[in-house]
Design an enzyme around this catalytic site. Structure first.
Site, short mmCIF file in Angstrom:
data_model
loop_
_atom_site.label_atom_id
_atom_site.label_comp_id
_atom_site.label_asym_id
_atom_site.label_seq_id
_atom_site.Cartn_x
_atom_site.Cartn_y
_atom_site.Cartn_z
N GLY A 194 129.29 33.98 -21.36
CA GLY A 194 130.64 34.47 -21.10
C GLY A 194 131.06 34.26 -19.65
O GLY A 194 132.18 33.81 -19.38
N GLN B 89 113.76 34.11 -34.14
CA GLN B 89 112.53 33.85 -33.39
C GLN B 89 111.79 35.13 -33.03
O GLN B 89 112.39 36.07 -32.52
CB GLN B 89 112.88 33.11 -32.09
CG GLN B 89 111.66 32.84 -31.22
CD GLN B 89 111.95 31.78 -30.19
OE1 GLN B 89 112.48 32.07 -29.13
NE2 GLN B 89 111.62 30.54 -30.50
N PHE C 258 106.09 25.00 -19.87
CA PHE C 258 106.59 25.96 -20.85
C PHE C 258 106.28 25.44 -22.25
O PHE C 258 106.16 24.24 -22.45
CB PHE C 258 108.10 26.16 -20.66
CG PHE C 258 108.46 27.61 -20.46
CD1 PHE C 258 108.35 28.18 -19.21
CD2 PHE C 258 108.88 28.40 -21.52
CE1 PHE C 258 108.65 29.51 -19.00
CE2 PHE C 258 109.18 29.73 -21.33
CZ PHE C 258 109.07 30.29 -20.08
N SER D 219 106.85 37.15 -20.44
CA SER D 219 107.31 35.76 -20.49
C SER D 219 106.23 34.77 -20.90
O SER D 219 105.05 34.91 -20.54
CB SER D 219 107.84 35.35 -19.13
OG SER D 219 108.15 33.99 -19.13
N GLU D 220 106.67 33.75 -21.60
CA GLU D 220 105.84 32.59 -21.88
C GLU D 220 105.39 31.92 -20.58
O GLU D 220 104.43 31.16 -20.56
CB GLU D 220 106.71 31.61 -22.69
CG GLU D 220 105.99 30.51 -23.36
CD GLU D 220 106.96 29.80 -24.32
OE1 GLU D 220 107.64 30.48 -25.11
OE2 GLU D 220 107.03 28.57 -24.24
N LEU E 26 109.25 42.23 -23.51
CA LEU E 26 108.88 40.83 -23.36
C LEU E 26 107.95 40.58 -22.19
O LEU E 26 108.17 41.05 -21.09
CB LEU E 26 110.18 40.03 -23.15
CG LEU E 26 110.04 38.53 -23.05
CD1 LEU E 26 109.59 37.96 -24.38
CD2 LEU E 26 111.36 37.92 -22.65
N HIS F 31 113.09 38.37 -31.11
CA HIS F 31 113.55 37.92 -29.80
C HIS F 31 114.91 37.23 -29.82
O HIS F 31 115.75 37.50 -28.97
CB HIS F 31 112.49 36.98 -29.22
CG HIS F 31 112.73 36.56 -27.82
ND1 HIS F 31 112.90 37.47 -26.79
CD2 HIS F 31 112.84 35.33 -27.24
CE1 HIS F 31 113.08 36.81 -25.65
NE2 HIS F 31 113.08 35.52 -25.90
N HIS G 66 109.07 36.28 -30.51
CA HIS G 66 108.40 35.83 -29.30
C HIS G 66 106.95 36.30 -29.36
O HIS G 66 106.69 37.47 -29.63
CB HIS G 66 109.10 36.41 -28.07
CG HIS G 66 108.66 35.80 -26.78
ND1 HIS G 66 107.39 35.97 -26.28
CD2 HIS G 66 109.30 34.99 -25.91
CE1 HIS G 66 107.28 35.29 -25.14
NE2 HIS G 66 108.43 34.69 -24.89
N ARG H 38 106.94 28.67 -29.98
CA ARG H 38 106.80 30.09 -30.27
C ARG H 38 106.52 30.41 -31.73
O ARG H 38 105.76 31.32 -32.03
CB ARG H 38 108.05 30.82 -29.81
CG ARG H 38 108.15 30.83 -28.31
CD ARG H 38 109.45 31.40 -27.83
NE ARG H 38 109.45 31.43 -26.37
CZ ARG H 38 110.50 31.78 -25.63
NH1 ARG H 38 111.64 32.11 -26.21
NH2 ARG H 38 110.42 31.78 -24.33
N ARG I 105 113.72 27.85 -31.55
CA ARG I 105 114.15 27.50 -30.19
C ARG I 105 112.95 27.36 -29.26
O ARG I 105 112.02 28.17 -29.32
CB ARG I 105 115.08 28.59 -29.65
CG ARG I 105 115.41 28.42 -28.19
CD ARG I 105 116.47 29.36 -27.71
NE ARG I 105 116.03 30.74 -27.55
CZ ARG I 105 115.22 31.17 -26.57
NH1 ARG I 105 114.74 30.32 -25.68
NH2 ARG I 105 114.89 32.44 -26.50
#
Lengths: 257, 592
Positions: free
Chosen positions: B17, B248, B116, B262-263, B260, B361, B250, B294, B402
């Protein structure tokens, strides 16, 4: 890069923990105010059974979802990154989602009030507009003169590190609303605005440091700070707020960053 | 009722946005409506990074990134969209740097990059360093930087304005001698939380950027406020939703909490272990192991637990092991997530492995758009003036799964495109007359919730919804679990008609807000479950144990879910299909 970790290791017994989570009872007292109902604020309290992993936000949710739906507070991410739920918990400014109940003295009632110095709208909800107004006034955006490079601007890791601490701010207002100067003088920019000015003043890519220093050299600027350290203690992100303010003061005096 | 008039109205002030607002605000009179404050949006919770083939630290190019995205999405990605995203990624990162984003730097002072999941060199040969990052707070930095630039450009925000309806009118248009009815946008209806008043915003262009729907699940990384409002509003107004069966999970949520981690932890070298201390990903993805996409990692973890190799007293989680990493390295690259482990689980990641389990996620599906971010009302009809970007949208760059970092990329690339397109359209189009009594439906919705005295509790219905979604529509699904979930959702929906909202006031009535949000959650849970029932194959994030193989012959298509009371078998959701767009890559078996 580190060497490849072992395919298999011996794990220590009981690793990870978990299992049965202990429960305990608390008394939660919330300062209520709703001008639709009364001009007077009052306290309501509830006895709740909570879990060892629960935070103050969980207790507030338990009240709202099971006892009294009219108890009003802001919250969103629920893990300390969005800055919605700054409130006074036992007299200290904290995020409700980051304050574990087990870390408080649960033998006494837990007192929850709105943050101070901003107009209360309803219960724990305050009008944030004056806070964001101060933020906007310190030009909280990168100002860069000269030609724009085709690729990224270069910045050394050391230059990047210079302002790292103040990039962590989530604009929760815990610092500003813990400041005694701000309580008595609502015109004072307050710690959060200065922290966000610091973030740009000490960024090697920025060219508007002098303008921000001029803004903060105002009578409602950094010189109102009395170095009481409330702000540093209140910051849920661990920003050294008082240090940042001191660095801005120093920069105004020496005009050097 | 107050009426406001803007060229462009943007619904939602997260990454998509605000990225749209920065473009649109400089070209057309723009208002941004958000039910929060902009900096509270959940973009700020994203951690690991934003991929772009800058090739700052090793050889890379956008074509490899495109391929990884297509393969990561198990070939359900629209390849034209993936190509746009991977190409424009480079400019998107540089845009952010120029706006002031404090990226981590290489010794030469360039933007640093790290590994990643699913991002590889030369079509899967080895992990590649592609993710541009700022410690493990990249989303925070993106949200702050975009907000700062909105302040710079004097973007007008309406904070705590909750959009509840989309106003559209049917118009006759004649093209090539053929007359047809076309939907056109007239504006939105919003509810001012502070006063309880309704405000109508007339607009030539409306951009939906209102985020996801993670709160249909109990264990989720999502904020309380992510209740699928934007998707729900569009769906109720007859816009289909695309690929909603793909959600998804995670892999690394803090066990029991869903917060979360993080990866990026695995990108920096952390690995997963089961109760036997085994690095089990070596068995499931021999080439890239813990850096597999993931869906594969989450399923592998769930499988370890099912087969009795879960850790802890209840054997219900696995362990994320960082203990072989230098504490200084952890502090520099992963400060926030290690603090989460300490604060919420009391675990010290320097010396102890962290209990983790998959957490709901990200919605791969959403409001269908083309690559210009224009919303589609069927497989190919554009709704003039209506745009969507970010998690609320399905363009589709994520297909059935994703890749990590591609959401921060998606919001920047398609947020920018949406803002530009919305402003451009507004500069040439006329306002559409607001329909008569534009707030009637919204008032009815609010009054129903406010005045009903049936005694059912919103929080209890929501909890039961989240429980059934966690149990039956999670990583593993079967016809039986999905049919049962639909049945439960139907009963919850019936109970929802008998709720009691305790707060009867107008001022900041967040009790009422939660009741309205629950309505959207119920609608979206139904769509997600019906779509999952419809797809009798396993692909990406959607794994059917009764149909464990990918079935390209019958299901190499997007699903399109329409609201249709006649579809009684599937709780009023009619499923159709939409072709996938292929450009360069033919489907192959997905191995890592």
């Amino acid at each position: 890069m580190e060497k490849e970790p072992a395919s298999k290791v011996e794990l220590a017994p009981g690793v990870g923990g978990g299992g049965e989570i202990p429960t305990f009872d608390i008394t939660l007292k919330v300062r209520r105010y709703n001008p639709e109902v009364s001009d007077e604020a009052h306290w309501d309290e509830w006895q709740l059974t909570m879990y060892g992993t629960d935070r103050v936000l969980d207790a507030l949710h338990k009240v709202k979802w099971e006892h009294d739906g009219s108890v009003s507070f802001r919250r969103s991410c629920a893990h300390g990154v969005c800055g919605s739920d700054a409130m006074r918990i036992n007299g200290r400014n904290r995020l409700a989602c980051k304050t574990l109940l087990k870390d408080l003295d649960t033998s006494k009632p837990i007192l929850v009030e709105p943050i101070k110095g901003l107009p209360v709208e309803k219960d724990l909800i305050v009008d944030m507009e004056p806070f964001f107004q101060s933020y906007r006034e310190i030009m909280p955006f990168l100002v860069s003169k000269g030609h724009e490079p085709t690729k990224e601007r270069l910045q050394s890791a050391e230059e990047r590190d210079r302002y790292d601490d103040t990039t962590k701010c989530i604009l929760c207002a815990a610092c500003t609303s813990s400041c005694p100067v701000f309580w008595t003088d609502g015109q004072y920019f307050g710690p959060a605005a200065i922290v966000n000015a610091h973030r740009f003043i000490f960024d090697s890519r920025d060219d508007a440091g002098d303008m921000r220093l001029e803004i903060l050299n105002d009578k409602e600027g950094v010189w109102r700070c009395r170095t009481t350290f409330n702000c540093s203690e209140a910051c849920p992100r661990g920003i050294q707020v008082t240090k940042a303010i001191s660095e801005v003061k120093q920069a105004i005096l020496t005009r050097k960053v | 009722m107050q009426v406001h008039k803007y060229d462009v109205v943007i619904v939602g002030a997260g990454g998509a946005g605000m990225r749209a607002a920065i473009e649109s605000g400089q070209r057309a009179r723009t208002a941004v409506l958000t039910k929060l404050y902009p900096t509270r949006s959940h973009t700020g919770a994203a951690q690991g990074g934003m991929c772009a083939a800058l090739a700052n630290v090793e050889e890379d190019n956008w074509e490899w990134h495109t391929f990884d995205t297509v393969k990561g999405g198990d070939y359900l990605v629209d390849q034209d969209a993936a190509e746009v995203m991977a190409k424009e990624a480079i400019e998107a990162v540089l845009d952010l740097e120029k706006m002031g984003l404090p990226f981590n730097r290489t010794p030469e002072g360039r933007i640093d990059q790290r590994r990643f999941g699913g991002h590889t060199r030369d079509h899967g040969k080895a992990p590649v360093r592609r993710s541009c990052y700022a410690a493990d707070r990249t989303g925070h930095m993106i949200l702050q930087t975009l907000y700062q630039n909105c302040v710079k450009h004097n973007v007008e925000f309406y904070n705590e304005y909750y959009v509840l309806d989309l106003l559209m009118v049917d118009q006759e248009v004649t093209e090539d001698g053929v007359t047809r009815i076309q939907k056109r946008v007239a504006g939105v209806v919003s509810y001012d939380l502070a006063s309880g008043e309704l405000h109508v915003f007339q607009a030539k262009s409306v951009v939906f950027a209102s985020g996801g729907v993670g709160k249909v699940y109990k264990t989720t990384s999502n904020a309380h406020t992510l209740t699928g409002d934007g998707m729900g509003i569009a769906f109720r107004r007859g816009i289909p939703l695309e690929d909603m069966e793909f959600f998804q999970f995670h892999p690394t949520g803090l066990a029991g909490l869903g917060i979360l981690l993080s990866e990026a932890a695995r990108g920096e070298g952390a690995i997963l272990r089961n109760s036997e201390g085994e690095r089990f990903m070596e068995r499931y993805a021999p080439t890239i192991k813990d850096l597999a996409p993931r869906d594969i990692v989450a399923r592998s973890m769930a499988n370890e637990v099912r087969e009795g190799r879960g850790a802890g007293p209840n054997k219900d989680y696995v362990l994320l092991d960082l203990t072989h990493l230098e504490p200084a390295h952890i502090d520099a690259k992963l400060p926030d997530i290690t603090e989460f482990a300490r604060t919420y689980l009391g675990v010290e990641p320097y010396t102890e492995p962290v209990p983790v389990f998959p957490t709901a996620h990200y919605a791969m599906g959403g409001i269908p758009t083309n690559i210009k971010a224009e919303v589609l009302s069927d497989n190919d009809t554009v709704v003039p003036g209506l745009y969507a970007a970010g998690e609320v949208a399905c363009v589709s760059v994520h297909g059935s799964n994703r890749l990590g970092t591609n959401s921060l990329l998606d919001i920047n690339v398609f947020g920018k495109r949406a803002g530009l397109a919305a402003a451009e359209y507004a500069l040439t189009a006329d306002f559409v007359e607001i329909p008569e009594n534009p707030t009637t439906e919204t008032e009815e919705l609010l009054n129903r919730a406010r005045s009903s005295e049936g005694g059912e509790r919103v929080a209890l219905i929501r909890k039961e919804l989240q429980d059934i979604m966690d149990a039956n529509v999670q990583v593993f699904r079967t016809e039986q679990t999905l049919v049962e979930a639909l049945r439960v959702i139907d009963t919850l929906e019936e109970r929802y008609t008998r709720i009691t909202v305790q707060d009867k006031g107008k001022r900041f009535n967040l009790d009422l807000l939660e009741a309205v949000e629950l309505g959207f959650l119920l609608d979206m849970a139904k769509v997600m479950t019906a779509a999952a029932l419809h797809r009798k194959e396993s692909r990406g994030g959607h794994f059917r144990e009764d149909y464990p193989e990918r079935d390209d012959e019958n299901f190499m298509t997007h699903s399109m879910a329409y609201k249709d009371p006649r579809a009684t078998e599937t709780s009023g959701v009619r499923l159709e299909t939409k072709p996938v767009i292929f450009t360069r890559y033919q489907p192959m078996e997905r191995k890592y």
